[in-house]
Design an enzyme around this catalytic site. Structure first.
Site, PDB file in Angstrom:
ATOM      1  N   CYS A   2      -3.190  12.070  -0.429  1.00  0.00           N
ATOM      2  CA  CYS A   2      -4.167  13.317  -0.850  1.00  0.00           C
ATOM      3  C   CYS A   2      -4.708  13.927  -1.926  1.00  0.00           C
ATOM      4  CB  CYS A   2      -3.026  14.455  -0.550  1.00  0.00           C
ATOM      5  SG  CYS A   2      -2.283  13.904   1.333  1.00  0.00           S
ATOM      6  N   ARG A  27     -10.238   9.197  -3.215  1.00  0.00           N
ATOM      7  CA  ARG A  27      -9.015   8.880  -2.977  1.00  0.00           C
ATOM      8  C   ARG A  27      -8.815   8.484  -1.373  1.00  0.00           C
ATOM      9  NH1 ARG A  27      -6.075  11.091  -6.929  1.00  0.00           N
ATOM     10  NH2 ARG A  27      -4.652  11.959  -5.804  1.00  0.00           N
ATOM     11  N   TRP A  71      -3.757  12.843   3.642  1.00  0.00           N
ATOM     12  CA  TRP A  71      -4.506  11.229   4.502  1.00  0.00           C
ATOM     13  C   TRP A  71      -2.920  11.714   5.011  1.00  0.00           C
ATOM     14  CZ3 TRP A  71      -1.556   6.439   3.118  1.00  0.00           C
ATOM     15  CH2 TRP A  71      -2.742   5.527   3.199  1.00  0.00           C
ATOM     16  N   ASN A  97       0.453  17.574  -2.629  1.00  0.00           N
ATOM     17  CA  ASN A  97       0.612  16.041  -2.773  1.00  0.00           C
ATOM     18  C   ASN A  97       2.167  15.904  -2.811  1.00  0.00           C
ATOM     19  OD1 ASN A  97      -2.483  16.217  -2.709  1.00  0.00           O
ATOM     20  ND2 ASN A  97      -2.482  15.546  -4.198  1.00  0.00           N
ATOM     21  N   GLY A  98       2.364  13.981  -2.037  1.00  0.00           N
ATOM     22  CA  GLY A  98       4.562  13.689  -2.496  1.00  0.00           C
ATOM     23  C   GLY A  98       4.353  14.507  -0.987  1.00  0.00           C
ATOM     24  N   GLU A 452      -7.158 -12.168  -5.305  1.00  0.00           N
ATOM     25  CA  GLU A 452      -7.918 -10.971  -5.315  1.00  0.00           C
ATOM     26  C   GLU A 452      -9.666 -11.443  -4.236  1.00  0.00           C
ATOM     27  OE1 GLU A 452      -7.702  -8.728  -6.602  1.00  0.00           O
ATOM     28  OE2 GLU A 452      -9.814  -7.904  -6.626  1.00  0.00           O
ATOM     29  N   LYS A 456     -10.061  -8.629  -1.515  1.00  0.00           N
ATOM     30  CA  LYS A 456     -11.115  -7.913  -1.733  1.00  0.00           C
ATOM     31  C   LYS A 456     -12.291  -8.030  -0.593  1.00  0.00           C
ATOM     32  CE  LYS A 456     -11.398  -5.895  -4.310  1.00  0.00           C
ATOM     33  NZ  LYS A 456     -10.152  -5.652  -5.655  1.00  0.00           N
ATOM     34  N   GLU A 459     -11.067  -6.662   2.890  1.00  0.00           N
ATOM     35  CA  GLU A 459     -10.658  -4.906   2.655  1.00  0.00           C
ATOM     36  C   GLU A 459     -10.973  -4.188   2.553  1.00  0.00           C
ATOM     37  OE1 GLU A 459      -9.983  -4.254  -2.590  1.00  0.00           O
ATOM     38  OE2 GLU A 459      -8.690  -2.607  -0.767  1.00  0.00           O
ATOM     39  N   HIS A 475       0.148 -27.628   3.942  1.00  0.00           N
ATOM     40  CA  HIS A 475       1.648 -27.441   4.865  1.00  0.00           C
ATOM     41  C   HIS A 475       1.409 -26.544   5.679  1.00  0.00           C
ATOM     42  CE1 HIS A 475       2.993 -29.617   0.992  1.00  0.00           C
ATOM     43  NE2 HIS A 475       2.690 -29.216  -0.014  1.00  0.00           N
ATOM     44  N   LYS A 574      -7.149   4.878  -1.946  1.00  0.00           N
ATOM     45  CA  LYS A 574      -7.390   4.585  -3.912  1.00  0.00           C
ATOM     46  C   LYS A 574      -6.075   4.297  -4.442  1.00  0.00           C
ATOM     47  CE  LYS A 574     -10.001   2.957  -7.268  1.00  0.00           C
ATOM     48  NZ  LYS A 574     -10.341   1.506  -7.008  1.00  0.00           N
TER      49      LYS A 574
END
Ligand code: F6R
Length: 579
Positions: A2, A27, A71, A97-98, A452, A456, A459, A475, A574
């Site tokens: 948010c 965000r 969000w 927010n929170g 990484e 990328k 996502e 394995h 974000k």
């Protein structure tokens, strides 16, 4: 996550609020809303994206207002659940927010006392509590309300008939912008860049009473002074500047952000802290966690120091025995799990260092010292330039511990990053875009580089990808190899080169196509793989950077081929400010 914005002054608040909310879009959000105070309190809320002409459509009046991008956490992304949330009489509006952890209990009590709830959000309890405590003074009512709240919050509150915003913060970021007879508020710096470079970071427990001409900040009921700081970002940095996506722009900014971070160096106190450490523990999440793993692989064979890289999300519940320096790495400086891990390290009396991109972020307030990366604002959800800037900061620590052995390497590394930016990786991207699954493999530091690369890829392109240590594929994951499962292998000169070549041959024998990143002129490798991407033959530290950039480009072009929403991938935010 948010985002919140606020404005109070002499201008029409609505366009400022919507512009601010647009700046916070990166965000991630699923609904949004704005409330203004003019002759009345007016509220406008919607689901989906904010359009270019939203301010005209909303048509709200007043020069005081608050706004929010939501969000969804408690309750579906609906108009009713969007913020601002209001009290029974719709005289008070709150953006938040929170997470209010005890909201169920508070809601039940408020309902018993006759309050009518409309939404499923935790935020609505704040509006009703303020209503209940209001006896003519909004500040006093907010203060009384805060005493009941458990959890994290950054809130802005407005009320009809009052040219006033009351703001409060606890464990959720909130920054105020200072103008001429006007103030701004936001959950991060981005909405402020258009209007002012003077900012005040509120501390946890602060309550701010804001009118157009006056700002009073209180802590534990006492008036306090908080310093005005200057923002070191420019509004131009937050624009796309001719690139198709922020992610593409940010990939291309890496030579500069890497160079600037190296150039900024490490201050004397922090140097001493690093040199004194017998043991280093790093905590981070996601991409930032990958940089800490790369650091571990690089530094341990070079310097006599033992290093642990830990995931912030695990650390809080499974804390290892702690000795020595603890370094928290976070682009945003707001990731809850990383901050919680850092706080635990402080509770163990460890010296702590934050590596972050955001001046004034929460992490900088918790850590003893901060090493600021100079990446500039990163708006694409996928971390790119912040990843290489983190590596710049961490490589400087390696260099420091190695008595400056890599001075020359680091001061020229940005040139090699620049060299790979224009690589055409479209053949490899076409292969990946046709796949449902892909593997990324490497050894040593290239193992976390592969992790990484896979992160990328998944996502932003939604192609399922896993990063593996190359020797581990046999394995178990070998069972998944088919002609439709590309494997991206990093195979550069060094002690693991020949074993990597053997691994690649094993993969080829299972009929999986291989995309290899190796050094220029490596004919042996080029002949056995399906797509060969040559990078300059440079120092190991630089190869870590150039291979990473190639993997960013691969993910980017795959996502382009699949026409994904690259800067705003689904379900992602974000800055992750919840556990
Ligand atoms: C991936 C990505 C995330 C972040 C993670 C930690 O591209 O951006 O995995 O790296 O959420 O964020 P920070 O670094 O802000 O703590």
């Amino acid at each position: 996550m948010c985002g919140i914005v606020g404005y109070i002054g002499r201008r029409d608040a609505t366009p400022i609020l919507f512009k601010g909310l647009r700046r916070l879009e990166y965000r991630g959000y699923d609904s949004f809303g704005v409330a203004t105070v003019g002759s009345a309190l007016e509220v406008y809320k919607k689901t989906g994206r904010i359009s270019d002409n939203e301010a005209e459509v909303a048509c709200l009046r007043g020069s005081t207002g608050i706004g929010h991008t939501r969000w969804a956490s408690y309750g579906e992304p609906t108009v009713i659940n969007a913020h601002p949330q209001t009290d029974c009489d719709e005289r008070i509006a709150v953006v938040h927010n929170g997470v209010i952890e005890n909201y169920n209990e508070l809601k039940r009590q408020l309902q018993e006392r006759g309050h009518i709830f409309r939404s499923e959000t935790d935020t609505e309890v704040i509006a009703h509590l303020i209503e209940e405590h209001y006896e003519g003074d909004l500040l006093a009512a907010v203060n009384a309300t805060l005493a009941y709240l458990q959890g994290s919050y950054a809130i802005l509150v407005v009320m009809e008939d009052a040219q006033r915003i009351v703001a409060a913060r606890n464990a959720s970021p909130l920054v105020l912008g200072v103008g001429d007879s006007e103030f701004f508020a936001a959950s991060d710096l981005m909405p402020l860049l258009d209007y002012t470079e003077r900012v005040i970071y509120l501390e946890d427990g602060d309550v701010a009473d804001i009118t157009p001409n006056r700002l009073d900040i209180y802590h534990d009921g006492q008036r306090v002074e908080r310093p005005i700081e200057l923002i070191n970002w420019r509004v131009e940095d937050a624009r796309k500047g001719g690139f198709a996506h922020y992610m593409q722009k940010e990939i291309f900014e890496q030579p500069q952000s890497f160079y600037e971070t190296i150039r900024a160096g490490i201050d004397e106190h922090t140097r001493r802290m690093i040199m004194d450490a017998n043991e280093i523990t790093l905590v981070a999440c996601g991409t930032s966690y990958h940089t800490t793993l790369i650091f571990k692989y690089l530094i341990e064979p070079l310097c006599n120091v033992s290093v642990r890289a830990e995931m912030g999300s695990e650390f809080k519940y499974f804390t290892p025995p702690l000795n020595g320096l603890v370094i928290a790495v976070s682009q945003s400086g707001e990731t809850t799990d990383t901050i919680a891990a850092l706080s635990m390290a402080k509770a163990h009396n460890c010296p702590t260092l934050a590596i972050t991109n955001v001046q004034g972020s929460t992490i900088t307030r918790v850590a003893d010292r901060t090493l600021l990366m100079r990446a500039g604002p990163e708006i694409g959800v996928a971390a790119t330039k912040s990843y290489t800037a983190q590596l710049a900061a961490l490589m400087q620590i390696i260099n420091l511990r190695c008595d400056g052995a890599f001075d020359d390497v680091l001061s020229h590394a940005h040139l090699a990053i620049g060299d790979v930016l224009l690589y055409d990786v479209r053949d490899a991207a076409t292969l990946c875009s046709k796949a449902n699954h892909a593997f990324f493999v490497g050894r040593g530091p290239f193992y976390p580089v592969s992790m990484e690369g896979a992160l990328k890829m998944k996502e932003i392109s939604y192609v399922h990808a896993e990063g593996y240590a190359a020797g581990e594929l046999k394995h178990g994951p070998f069972a998944l190899l088919t002609p439709e499962t590309p494997v991206v292998a990093i195979c550069t000169p060094g002690p693991t080169y020949s074993v990597m070549v053997s691994n690649i041959k094993e993969i080829k024998a299972r009929k999986a196509p291989v995309i290899a990143i190796g050094v220029d002129g490596d004919k042996e490798l080029a002949e056995i793989v399906d797509v060969f991407i040559p990078i300059p033959n440079t120092h190991l530290l630089v190869q870590v950077l150039t291979t990473s950039v190639v993997l960013q480009l691969l993910a980017y072009h795959t996502a382009c081929a699949l026409q994904r929403d690259i800067d705003r991938p689904r379900n992602l935010a974000k800055s992750v400010t919840v556990e």
